[in-house]
Each structure stands twice: as C-alpha cells, then as structure tokens.
Design a protein around this motif. Sequence first.
Motif, PDB file in Angstrom:
ATOM      1  N   ARG A 142       4.003   7.348   4.180  1.00  0.00           N
ATOM      2  CA  ARG A 142       4.024   6.098   3.410  1.00  0.00           C
ATOM      3  C   ARG A 142       4.860   5.023   4.109  1.00  0.00           C
ATOM      4  O   ARG A 142       4.472   3.849   4.174  1.00  0.00           O
ATOM      5  CB  ARG A 142       4.567   6.340   1.996  1.00  0.00           C
ATOM      6  CG  ARG A 142       3.548   6.984   1.076  1.00  0.00           C
ATOM      7  CD  ARG A 142       4.102   7.360  -0.263  1.00  0.00           C
ATOM      8  NE  ARG A 142       4.636   6.275  -1.065  1.00  0.00           N
ATOM      9  CZ  ARG A 142       3.913   5.358  -1.720  1.00  0.00           C
ATOM     10  NH1 ARG A 142       2.598   5.389  -1.632  1.00  0.00           N
ATOM     11  NH2 ARG A 142       4.506   4.435  -2.450  1.00  0.00           N
ATOM     12  N   VAL A 143       6.002   5.431   4.652  1.00  0.00           N
ATOM     13  CA  VAL A 143       6.837   4.470   5.378  1.00  0.00           C
ATOM     14  C   VAL A 143       6.095   3.944   6.603  1.00  0.00           C
ATOM     15  O   VAL A 143       6.100   2.733   6.885  1.00  0.00           O
ATOM     16  CB  VAL A 143       8.176   5.120   5.783  1.00  0.00           C
ATOM     17  CG1 VAL A 143       8.990   4.174   6.664  1.00  0.00           C
ATOM     18  CG2 VAL A 143       8.981   5.503   4.536  1.00  0.00           C
ATOM     19  N   LEU A 144       5.415   4.826   7.331  1.00  0.00           N
ATOM     20  CA  LEU A 144       4.662   4.393   8.510  1.00  0.00           C
ATOM     21  C   LEU A 144       3.519   3.453   8.126  1.00  0.00           C
ATOM     22  O   LEU A 144       3.210   2.510   8.865  1.00  0.00           O
ATOM     23  CB  LEU A 144       4.116   5.600   9.271  1.00  0.00           C
ATOM     24  CG  LEU A 144       5.134   6.403  10.086  1.00  0.00           C
ATOM     25  CD1 LEU A 144       4.465   7.625  10.708  1.00  0.00           C
ATOM     26  CD2 LEU A 144       5.765   5.547  11.188  1.00  0.00           C
ATOM     27  N   SER A 145       2.906   3.678   6.969  1.00  0.00           N
ATOM     28  CA  SER A 145       1.845   2.774   6.506  1.00  0.00           C
ATOM     29  C   SER A 145       2.389   1.371   6.296  1.00  0.00           C
ATOM     30  O   SER A 145       1.757   0.384   6.681  1.00  0.00           O
ATOM     31  CB  SER A 145       1.231   3.288   5.198  1.00  0.00           C
ATOM     32  OG  SER A 145       0.557   4.510   5.400  1.00  0.00           O
ATOM     33  N   ALA A 146       3.572   1.268   5.700  1.00  0.00           N
ATOM     34  CA  ALA A 146       4.188  -0.040   5.478  1.00  0.00           C
ATOM     35  C   ALA A 146       4.555  -0.709   6.793  1.00  0.00           C
ATOM     36  O   ALA A 146       4.340  -1.924   6.977  1.00  0.00           O
ATOM     37  CB  ALA A 146       5.430   0.118   4.597  1.00  0.00           C
ATOM     38  N   LEU A 147       5.088   0.069   7.731  1.00  0.00           N
ATOM     39  CA  LEU A 147       5.457  -0.500   9.026  1.00  0.00           C
ATOM     40  C   LEU A 147       4.223  -0.944   9.805  1.00  0.00           C
ATOM     41  O   LEU A 147       4.254  -1.967  10.500  1.00  0.00           O
ATOM     42  CB  LEU A 147       6.258   0.525   9.840  1.00  0.00           C
ATOM     43  CG  LEU A 147       7.657   0.834   9.313  1.00  0.00           C
ATOM     44  CD1 LEU A 147       8.333   1.897  10.161  1.00  0.00           C
ATOM     45  CD2 LEU A 147       8.513  -0.415   9.267  1.00  0.00           C
ATOM     46  N   ALA A 148       3.134  -0.184   9.696  1.00  0.00           N
ATOM     47  CA  ALA A 148       1.895  -0.584  10.359  1.00  0.00           C
ATOM     48  C   ALA A 148       1.446  -1.956   9.850  1.00  0.00           C
ATOM     49  O   ALA A 148       1.099  -2.855  10.647  1.00  0.00           O
ATOM     50  CB  ALA A 148       0.805   0.464  10.121  1.00  0.00           C
ATOM     51  N   LEU A 149       1.461  -2.133   8.543  1.00  0.00           N
ATOM     52  CA  LEU A 149       1.053  -3.425   7.970  1.00  0.00           C
ATOM     53  C   LEU A 149       1.979  -4.548   8.448  1.00  0.00           C
ATOM     54  O   LEU A 149       1.521  -5.662   8.710  1.00  0.00           O
ATOM     55  CB  LEU A 149       1.075  -3.345   6.439  1.00  0.00           C
ATOM     56  CG  LEU A 149      -0.011  -2.473   5.806  1.00  0.00           C
ATOM     57  CD1 LEU A 149       0.243  -2.312   4.314  1.00  0.00           C
ATOM     58  CD2 LEU A 149      -1.397  -3.074   6.053  1.00  0.00           C
ATOM     59  N   HIS A 150       3.253  -4.245   8.575  1.00  0.00           N
ATOM     60  CA  HIS A 150       4.219  -5.276   8.963  1.00  0.00           C
ATOM     61  C   HIS A 150       3.968  -5.815  10.363  1.00  0.00           C
ATOM     62  O   HIS A 150       4.270  -6.976  10.656  1.00  0.00           O
ATOM     63  CB  HIS A 150       5.642  -4.718   8.859  1.00  0.00           C
ATOM     64  CG  HIS A 150       6.701  -5.719   9.195  1.00  0.00           C
ATOM     65  ND1 HIS A 150       7.442  -5.646  10.349  1.00  0.00           N
ATOM     66  CD2 HIS A 150       7.118  -6.840   8.556  1.00  0.00           C
ATOM     67  CE1 HIS A 150       8.282  -6.674  10.392  1.00  0.00           C
ATOM     68  NE2 HIS A 150       8.110  -7.401   9.322  1.00  0.00           N
ATOM     69  N   ILE A 151       3.423  -4.982  11.258  1.00  0.00           N
ATOM     70  CA  ILE A 151       3.163  -5.468  12.622  1.00  0.00           C
ATOM     71  C   ILE A 151       1.668  -5.697  12.868  1.00  0.00           C
ATOM     72  O   ILE A 151       1.210  -5.721  14.006  1.00  0.00           O
ATOM     73  CB  ILE A 151       3.755  -4.526  13.695  1.00  0.00           C
ATOM     74  CG1 ILE A 151       3.302  -3.082  13.490  1.00  0.00           C
ATOM     75  CG2 ILE A 151       5.262  -4.633  13.725  1.00  0.00           C
ATOM     76  CD1 ILE A 151       3.751  -2.149  14.624  1.00  0.00           C
TER      77      ILE A 151
END
Length: 311
Positions: A142-151
């Motif tokens: 879930r954290v990686l999903s949020a970081l993916a969206l951020h970049i």
Amino acid sequence: MSQIPTLDITRFDSDRDAFVAELGAAYREWGFAGIRNHGIPQAEIDAAYDVFKAFFALPEDTKRQYLLPGSGGARGYTAFGVETAKDSKHFDLKEFWHIGREIPEGSKYRDVMPANLWPTEVAGFREHGYNLYSKLDQLGARVLSALALHIGLPENYFVDKTDSGNSILRPIHYPPITADDIPNVRAGAHEDINLITLLVGASAAGLEVKSKQGEWVPFTSSADTIVVNIGDMLQRLTNHVYPSTTHRVVNPPGDLARQPRYSVPFFLHPNPDFLIDVLPSTVTADNPSRYPEPITAQGYLEERLREIKLK
C-alpha cells in the motif's frame, strides 16, 4: 527542530490526493515517516513479539543450531557480534533471526531464496512469525502504491515487481549492555539496502535519523505506529528523489542500558531478477541520472551483504 511526520494511511482511501502529496513530501524531506491506523491488530504484533523473545531467551548452544554457514544470514539465526555497519570498525550489539518468503520448491527463485528455518523449541513461532511477515508485506504494498502515484507512475507499478520479492522479516534482540564506555552501539549508522523498510517496535527509545542538516533526530513513535523508511534500492530507482536516510540505534543512558531492546523490521525487496534502472520520470536537468548502469536486485543485495560482513 522539525519532526518526522506520522500519517494516517486510511486517508489513502478517503483523501487520496492529499495523502499521497503529504507522504511523498515526507519522504522527499526525511526518507522516513510514521504510519498509523495500519490495520495490523496489536494482538497479532504482540503474539509475534512473544515468540521472538522466547527464541532469544533460549540457550546459546540451542540458538546456534540454526546458524547456516555461508548463507549470508539469509535465513535462520545470526549470532551476536557479526553484523557490522558499512565502514564501521565495531560490530553491532545485536543478534537476530531472518524469516523469508515462502515460495514453491519449483520456483525459479529457489536458488537465491532458500527455504525458511523454524525453531522447534518455540511453539507458534512459524504461525505468528509468518503472519506478521504477510501483514507487513501487504502494508508495504500500500505504501509503494502511494509512492508510485506521487512520482507519476501507475498505482499498481510495483505489484508485479515485488510479488516474489526476496523480502525479510528480522526480529532483533539487543541484549542488556553491561559495560560502560564501549565503542560499539546497538546499530551503527547505516542505510537500508531494500526498497522500503517497515519497523514494528520503534516505540522503544534509541532510533535516530540523520536530517539533511546533519543533525541526529530521535524518532520514538507511539505504540500504534509503524515506521516506514526508504532503502537504497528505491533511492537508486528514483534517482535520489526519495533519499535513503542514514539512521542508527544508540545505546540508552544509565540503567536503561541494562534493559534488553527488541525490534522487528521488515525489509521489502523487489523480485530477485528485477532490474534497478533509473526511472525516466525522475531524470531532469537539475537531477541528471546518477546511475547509468542498471543492476539486478539480487546482484545489488549480494554486493551490499559483503559490505556489512554478512557474506
């Protein structure tokens, strides 16, 4: 002194754009953030801690039966006095156990992801240990999903790149410190190797994070918070947009040093054959590519394990 943010991950569902922006900003600045309302029941965390403490309380000879010489500590037990932070002269004051991903015998990754060891002396070790592994693996996704969206990547960018990741759950025991003025610390200043690390048990004092200004900032979270930080693989993949921040575990003062400390980090890794190659979206005129040559996740891991004396 500014503080490392703690964010409520339920906002990823209820207030997504704002949460992604705040999480991304926290990682750009600190490489660290606290995550609360993570959904892992405290009873399950406590049950895992109980079996880990029971293992570390076993006689030394019993624990050493679970050493795997030549494995780089990939599974089973690593004894006190082995791991040494990169460029440090003194070993860390800790012993630990490694739980890895359960994969089929016929998996193409079996040669680099050995089967787990499970201590027969501690009832429930496998059940509670692997349950916590699985829960942290899901939270990390879930954290990686949020970081993916951020970049600017698709939300599911990391899913097929980490579904067989060589991730590790590491229960750690820092024994009581019985001598004064020793040069060793519980964990010397270091950066993590992997994509992200999820730490269960930063509620005990000792963790310190180095700010961009070079100050050591204590980060003692509340008991319901999991600390999540960026590792070197994600720093490399994102061309240092997300920094892998130096951190350490210092020895407590006075009588507190005579108490043991326990923590359980989960090191989330990509699949062994994932090619760590700088994302084009992170290369700009102000931030040219720092890594012209890609490297596989397994190749990078082995390189780093040699540096910290585990291989």
